[in-house]
Design a protein around this motif. Structure first.
Motif, PDB file in Angstrom:
ATOM      1  N   TRP A 111      81.696  27.371  52.121  1.00 20.38           N
ATOM      2  CA  TRP A 111      80.968  26.342  51.394  1.00 20.38           C
ATOM      3  C   TRP A 111      79.613  26.868  50.918  1.00 20.38           C
ATOM      4  O   TRP A 111      79.209  26.621  49.772  1.00 20.38           O
ATOM      5  CB  TRP A 111      80.761  25.119  52.283  1.00 20.38           C
ATOM      6  CG  TRP A 111      79.910  24.061  51.639  1.00 20.38           C
ATOM      7  CD1 TRP A 111      80.302  23.118  50.736  1.00 20.38           C
ATOM      8  CD2 TRP A 111      78.517  23.857  51.839  1.00 20.38           C
ATOM      9  NE1 TRP A 111      79.237  22.335  50.365  1.00 20.38           N
ATOM     10  CE2 TRP A 111      78.122  22.763  51.031  1.00 20.38           C
ATOM     11  CE3 TRP A 111      77.546  24.482  52.639  1.00 20.38           C
ATOM     12  CZ2 TRP A 111      76.822  22.298  50.995  1.00 20.38           C
ATOM     13  CZ3 TRP A 111      76.246  24.018  52.603  1.00 20.38           C
ATOM     14  CH2 TRP A 111      75.895  22.938  51.784  1.00 20.38           C
ATOM     15  N   ALA A 112      78.933  27.613  51.787  1.00 19.26           N
ATOM     16  CA  ALA A 112      77.639  28.176  51.403  1.00 19.26           C
ATOM     17  C   ALA A 112      77.797  29.154  50.249  1.00 19.26           C
ATOM     18  O   ALA A 112      76.961  29.194  49.325  1.00 19.26           O
ATOM     19  CB  ALA A 112      76.993  28.862  52.609  1.00 19.26           C
ATOM     20  N   ALA A 113      78.870  29.944  50.284  1.00 23.29           N
ATOM     21  CA  ALA A 113      79.104  30.894  49.203  1.00 23.29           C
ATOM     22  C   ALA A 113      79.451  30.180  47.895  1.00 23.29           C
ATOM     23  O   ALA A 113      78.985  30.567  46.816  1.00 23.29           O
ATOM     24  CB  ALA A 113      80.236  31.846  49.600  1.00 23.29           C
TER      25      ALA A 113
ATOM     26  N   ARG B 156      82.394  33.127  42.534  1.00 22.31           N
ATOM     27  CA  ARG B 156      83.582  32.860  41.722  1.00 22.31           C
ATOM     28  C   ARG B 156      84.812  32.661  42.601  1.00 22.31           C
ATOM     29  O   ARG B 156      84.909  33.233  43.691  1.00 22.31           O
ATOM     30  CB  ARG B 156      83.812  34.007  40.758  1.00 22.31           C
ATOM     31  CG  ARG B 156      82.690  34.158  39.724  1.00 22.31           C
ATOM     32  CD  ARG B 156      82.969  35.318  38.803  1.00 22.31           C
ATOM     33  NE  ARG B 156      81.917  35.435  37.777  1.00 22.31           N
ATOM     34  CZ  ARG B 156      81.908  36.388  36.854  1.00 22.31           C
ATOM     35  NH1 ARG B 156      82.873  37.298  36.822  1.00 22.31           N
ATOM     36  NH2 ARG B 156      80.920  36.419  35.960  1.00 22.31           N
ATOM     37  N   PRO B 157      85.786  31.854  42.118  1.00 21.46           N
ATOM     38  CA  PRO B 157      86.969  31.536  42.931  1.00 21.46           C
ATOM     39  C   PRO B 157      87.711  32.762  43.451  1.00 21.46           C
ATOM     40  O   PRO B 157      88.115  32.786  44.623  1.00 21.46           O
ATOM     41  CB  PRO B 157      87.838  30.712  41.972  1.00 21.46           C
ATOM     42  CG  PRO B 157      86.850  30.059  41.055  1.00 21.46           C
ATOM     43  CD  PRO B 157      85.757  31.064  40.861  1.00 21.46           C
ATOM     44  N   ALA B 158      87.912  33.775  42.598  1.00 23.20           N
ATOM     45  CA  ALA B 158      88.641  34.963  43.041  1.00 23.20           C
ATOM     46  C   ALA B 158      87.878  35.688  44.150  1.00 23.20           C
ATOM     47  O   ALA B 158      88.456  36.126  45.157  1.00 23.20           O
ATOM     48  CB  ALA B 158      88.891  35.904  41.862  1.00 23.20           C
ATOM     49  N   THR B 159      86.582  35.786  43.954  1.00 26.99           N
ATOM     50  CA  THR B 159      85.761  36.438  44.970  1.00 26.99           C
ATOM     51  C   THR B 159      85.723  35.607  46.246  1.00 26.99           C
ATOM     52  O   THR B 159      85.749  36.141  47.367  1.00 26.99           O
ATOM     53  CB  THR B 159      84.325  36.638  44.440  1.00 26.99           C
ATOM     54  OG1 THR B 159      84.372  37.317  43.198  1.00 26.99           O
ATOM     55  CG2 THR B 159      83.483  37.428  45.429  1.00 26.99           C
TER      56      THR B 159
END
Length: 483
Positions: free
Chosen positions: A194-196, A202-205
């Motif tokens: 959540w923090a990220a 980005r979703p992939a990351t």
């Protein structure tokens, strides 16, 4: 207000917490008759230190990390009892120091110190006065929580750093002490994700980050699994750690309800303090994190709370103490009075525990009477530590009495062997001494008790008895030896 002893200074707070840790636990130091679970941990740790293979030579469902801790403690000398009590006190104190440091971020020094002291005192109400597993795994979990908070409560955007992976590794270490921390570890991982996401990952990351965090948390368990696979004992490891728990019976719904009511009663002062936090306190991200952590710990508690069992409660003490800190800070004088009252009551609880389980002198006298001259001792019911104190051989790898003498373990899916068949095998070896407790436990296994009582009536006679509370603990000696 001006605080006594200058509680703003961390060294003074640490010293006060050390005094609390010693005072809260001192009554039980050196007494082998503490919690039966930790007695068994000491036995398994000792046998592990002497070459036994856990899950093969001596059996349990707990992760190997817990027994490695006790095996390490056995290197301190003595018989291990006082040694593990001292190590557990040191670990509890270290845990309280981290509670104090985290709590100090969101409240005054009096509240932070009170929260840390409350953690130490409430351990006495949850059978944590000795070396229960939670005393040890709460330290890596509170350290992990501190690292996760660096990400969750950061005001400025932060990139994922080594601290996040260190937190997951600490959760993994705790997982190898007891698997119930899984739910808390999952929450910590979700909080990091959540923090990220909040800082724009980005979703992939984010997906790759999630996989990396989960993999990091699994490293200690994978190491243990690989070690057992290497020595050809993978099946034994997998069954004990991951399969056998599903064969174990559960308590009745009424018993579970009683367990929850008992939990609420024991922790009610902390719940009240948590709800008395100043208005607006829950807007703090760290406090919202603590509420989420508490919810995760409660979920992890449910499968283990089969009845009124306080030793399942220590995991929720950490987030609850953090949540209670602002409320405890509001009126330091009343908080001090509360903590002094809790300390006095906790000592009464320990005195009652000693009355029910036995004094140090009684436990060692009983061990001396139970020491076999030839052959093995068999503890059908009673202190598991007797195998360790008497240096007896083990008549069964299921050396924890509850594995063979309680109703909810009475199936092969739970143990890998039929309990009645195993007790028949043990009795066929004609143990020199058998230990039992009367009156018999209400939740006992009627099949195995019938076998033992028949053997005792036929071949044994009582040679030593002590009374602890309303219980008689009896050593039976084989008649041909007792002549």
């Amino acid at each position: 207000m001006t605080l006594p002893l200058d509680l703003h200074r961390p060294a003074r707070a640490a010293l006060l917490l050390a005094l609390v840790a010693v005072a809260a636990r001192f009554a039980m130091w050196g007494n082998p008759a503490t919690g039966f679970d930790e007695q068994y941990y000491l036995l398994v740790g000792d046998r592990l230190a002497h070459g036994a293979l856990v899950y093969v030579d001596i059996w349990d469902r707990k992760p190997i990390g817990l027994f490695l801790i006790f095996a390490a403690i056995r290197q301190l000398g003595g018989d291990g009892v006082l040694q593990y009590h001292l190590v557990a006190a040191l670990v509890a104190w270290a845990t309280a120091l981290v509670v104090h440091r985290i709590a100090a971020r969101g409240t005054g020094p009096a509240g932070a110190l009170a929260a840390a002291a409350a953690y130490l005192l409430w351990l006495d109400f949850t059978e944590g006065e000795g070396g229960q597993a939670a005393v040890f795994y709460n330290l890596p979990m509170i350290l992990a929580a501190a690292l996760v908070l660096r990400q969750v409560a950061a005001r400025a955007a932060r990139r994922p750093v080594a601290a996040a992976f260190a937190a997951m590794l600490l959760c993994g270490a705790a997982l190898q002490i007891k698997y119930s921390v899984l739910f808390e570890g999952v929450f910590f991982g979700l909080a990091l994700l959540w923090a990220a996401w909040r800082r724009g990952m980005r979703p992939a990351t984010l997906a790759a980050y999630a996989v990396a965090l989960a993999a990091t948390a699994l490293v200690p368990t994978l190491i243990a699994l690989a070690a057992y696979a290497r020595i050809g004992a993978l099946d034994a490891f997998v069954f004990a750690n991951f399969v056998s728990i599903f064969g174990k019976g559960g308590g009745a719904l009424a018993d579970k309800a009683m367990g929850w009511l008992l939990a609420l009663a024991i922790l009610s002062p902390l719940w009240i303090a948590a709800l008395l936090a100043p208005r607006g306190a829950n807007a703090d991200p760290a406090r919202r994190f603590a509420w989420g952590w508490l919810a995760a710990a409660l979920v992890g508690l449910y499968p283990f709370l089969n009845g009124p069992n306080p030793n399942a409660l220590p995991p929720i003490l950490l987030p609850l103490a953090l949540l209670a800190a602002p409320g405890l800070d509001r009126r330091p004088g009343r908080t001090l009075a509360l903590l002094l009252t809790i300390f006095a009551v906790s000592q009464l609880v320990l005195l009652l525990t000693i009355r029910v389980k036995g004094t140090r002198a009684q436990a060692y006298a009983f061990a001396a009477a139970a020491t076999p001259r030839h052959g093995c001792l068999y503890v059908y019911d009673g202190y598991p530590v007797l195998y360790h104190l008497t240096h007896s051989c083990l008549p069964t790898r299921y050396a924890f009495p509850g594995m063979l003498n309680v109703r909810w373990e009475d199936n092969a899916e739970a143990l890998g062997v039929d309990p009645a068949a195993e007790v028949r095998r043990i009795l066929a070896t004609r143990p020199e001494k058998i230990v039992d407790v009367l009156p018999a436990f209400e939740g006992g296994n009627p099949r195995t008790r019938a076998l033992v009582e028949a053997a005792l009536a036929r071949d044994y006679r009582a040679t030593f008895v002590i009374r602890t509370g309303d219980t008689r603990r009896i050593v039976y000696t084989r008649r041909d030896v007792a002549r």
